[in-house]
Motif scaffolding. Structure first.
Motif, PDB file in Angstrom:
ATOM      1  N   ILE A   4       0.862  -1.180   0.000  1.00  0.00           N
ATOM      2  CA  ILE A   4       0.000   0.000   0.000  1.00  0.00           C
ATOM      3  C   ILE A   4       0.898   1.228   0.000  1.00  0.00           C
ATOM      4  O   ILE A   4       1.734   1.404   0.886  1.00  0.00           O
ATOM      5  CB  ILE A   4      -0.924   0.001   1.235  1.00  0.00           C
ATOM      6  N   THR A   5       0.739   2.076  -0.996  1.00  0.00           N
ATOM      7  CA  THR A   5       1.538   3.301  -1.094  1.00  0.00           C
ATOM      8  C   THR A   5       0.603   4.480  -1.249  1.00  0.00           C
ATOM      9  O   THR A   5      -0.426   4.397  -1.931  1.00  0.00           O
ATOM     10  CB  THR A   5       2.488   3.255  -2.311  1.00  0.00           C
ATOM     11  N   PRO A   6       0.926   5.609  -0.585  1.00  0.00           N
ATOM     12  CA  PRO A   6       0.049   6.782  -0.721  1.00  0.00           C
ATOM     13  C   PRO A   6       0.124   7.328  -2.134  1.00  0.00           C
ATOM     14  O   PRO A   6       1.151   7.298  -2.768  1.00  0.00           O
ATOM     15  CB  PRO A   6       0.616   7.773   0.292  1.00  0.00           C
ATOM     16  N   CYS A   7      -0.994   7.789  -2.622  1.00  0.00           N
ATOM     17  CA  CYS A   7      -1.059   8.340  -3.970  1.00  0.00           C
ATOM     18  C   CYS A   7      -1.509   9.800  -3.859  1.00  0.00           C
ATOM     19  O   CYS A   7      -0.971  10.542  -3.064  1.00  0.00           O
ATOM     20  CB  CYS A   7      -2.017   7.501  -4.794  1.00  0.00           C
ATOM     21  N   GLU A   8      -2.523  10.211  -4.531  1.00  0.00           N
ATOM     22  CA  GLU A   8      -2.997  11.595  -4.490  1.00  0.00           C
ATOM     23  C   GLU A   8      -4.180  11.738  -3.531  1.00  0.00           C
ATOM     24  O   GLU A   8      -4.801  10.758  -3.147  1.00  0.00           O
ATOM     25  CB  GLU A   8      -3.411  12.025  -5.904  1.00  0.00           C
ATOM     26  N   GLU A   9      -4.441  12.911  -3.111  1.00  0.00           N
ATOM     27  CA  GLU A   9      -5.553  13.164  -2.193  1.00  0.00           C
ATOM     28  C   GLU A   9      -6.830  13.418  -2.962  1.00  0.00           C
ATOM     29  O   GLU A   9      -6.843  14.125  -3.962  1.00  0.00           O
ATOM     30  CB  GLU A   9      -5.248  14.383  -1.314  1.00  0.00           C
ATOM     31  N   ILE A  10      -7.921  12.792  -2.502  1.00  0.00           N
ATOM     32  CA  ILE A  10      -9.244  13.015  -3.087  1.00  0.00           C
ATOM     33  C   ILE A  10     -10.166  13.416  -1.941  1.00  0.00           C
ATOM     34  O   ILE A  10     -10.371  12.652  -1.005  1.00  0.00           O
ATOM     35  CB  ILE A  10      -9.768  11.745  -3.774  1.00  0.00           C
ATOM     36  N   LYS A  15      -5.663   8.649  -1.546  1.00  0.00           N
ATOM     37  CA  LYS A  15      -5.980   7.444  -2.305  1.00  0.00           C
ATOM     38  C   LYS A  15      -4.794   6.499  -2.148  1.00  0.00           C
ATOM     39  O   LYS A  15      -3.642   6.898  -2.260  1.00  0.00           O
ATOM     40  CB  LYS A  15      -6.197   7.789  -3.778  1.00  0.00           C
ATOM     41  N   ILE A  16      -5.096   5.245  -1.899  1.00  0.00           N
ATOM     42  CA  ILE A  16      -4.032   4.262  -1.679  1.00  0.00           C
ATOM     43  C   ILE A  16      -3.940   3.355  -2.908  1.00  0.00           C
ATOM     44  O   ILE A  16      -4.937   2.802  -3.366  1.00  0.00           O
ATOM     45  CB  ILE A  16      -4.319   3.421  -0.421  1.00  0.00           C
ATOM     46  N   GLU A  17      -2.723   3.233  -3.403  1.00  0.00           N
ATOM     47  CA  GLU A  17      -2.488   2.352  -4.541  1.00  0.00           C
ATOM     48  C   GLU A  17      -1.970   1.022  -4.005  1.00  0.00           C
ATOM     49  O   GLU A  17      -1.026   0.988  -3.225  1.00  0.00           O
ATOM     50  CB  GLU A  17      -1.453   2.969  -5.492  1.00  0.00           C
TER      51      GLU A  17
END
Length: 185
Positions: A4-10, A15-17
């Protein structure tokens, strides 16, 4: 294993990839750490809901781990009886397909090796036949040569006998000669 890696904020949430960990050693360590947490949550679910819970997990090294009800097989049997089989292949089906493919590959390799062996045996037989044929031809030539040598030896003996006769003086008996002359007359 998934990472699980942090992505962009929504809307204020990240959002977790989720993707698989590439390094096998890291994947094994991550699995070991998260397995205990997964089993703890399964235990809590069993206590909170009063249900029978069984978990069977395979490690990246294909080692099975199970947790839950004392008789995991009975829980799995109940689950399999209640759940209709989906069209998606299960991990067992996938493993079976992979094993069947490996078996087919090994059988193809075995078949190719058998073909090569038969070709090798045939070539060896042809080589032996050729060798035998050549040996037979050599034997025939040797017999012909032996016959020629024998006939030449007979000729040599005849010539030697003629030479010996020529070298020895011939003695004539006059009576012998005269009898011959008389006969002619």
């Amino acid at each position: 294993m998934l990472k699980i890696t942090p992505c962009e904020e929504i809307m204020g949430r990240r959002k977790i990839e989720i993707k698989m960990v590439k390094d096998t050693n890291t994947r094994q360590v991550t699995f070991s750490k998260r397995r205990t947490g997964l089993f703890k949550k399964a235990n809590e679910l069993s206590i909170l809901c009063g249900t029978e819970v069984a978990i069977v997990v395979f490690s990246p090294g294909n080692k099975p781990y199970s947790f839950g009800h004392p008789d995991v097989q009975s829980v799995a049997a109940k689950f399999l009886e209640q759940e209709p089989r989906s069209n998606k292949p299960s991990s067992c089906d996938t493993n079976m397909i992979m094993l069947n493919q490996q078996l087919a590959d090994v059988m193809n390799q075995l078949h190719e090796e058998e073909k090569k062996g038969r070709c090798h045996d045939e070539a060896l037989k042809q080589f032996k036949k050729t060798q035998i044929k050549e040996l037979q031809e050599l034997h025939d030539l040797a017999m012909e040569l032996k016959s020629n040598i024998k006939s030449r030896m007979d000729e040599i003996e005849a010539v030697e006998t003629m030479l010996m006769i020529k070298e020895q003086p011939v003695e004539f008996d006059e009576n012998h000669v005269s009898k011959r002359k008389r006969r002619k007359l």
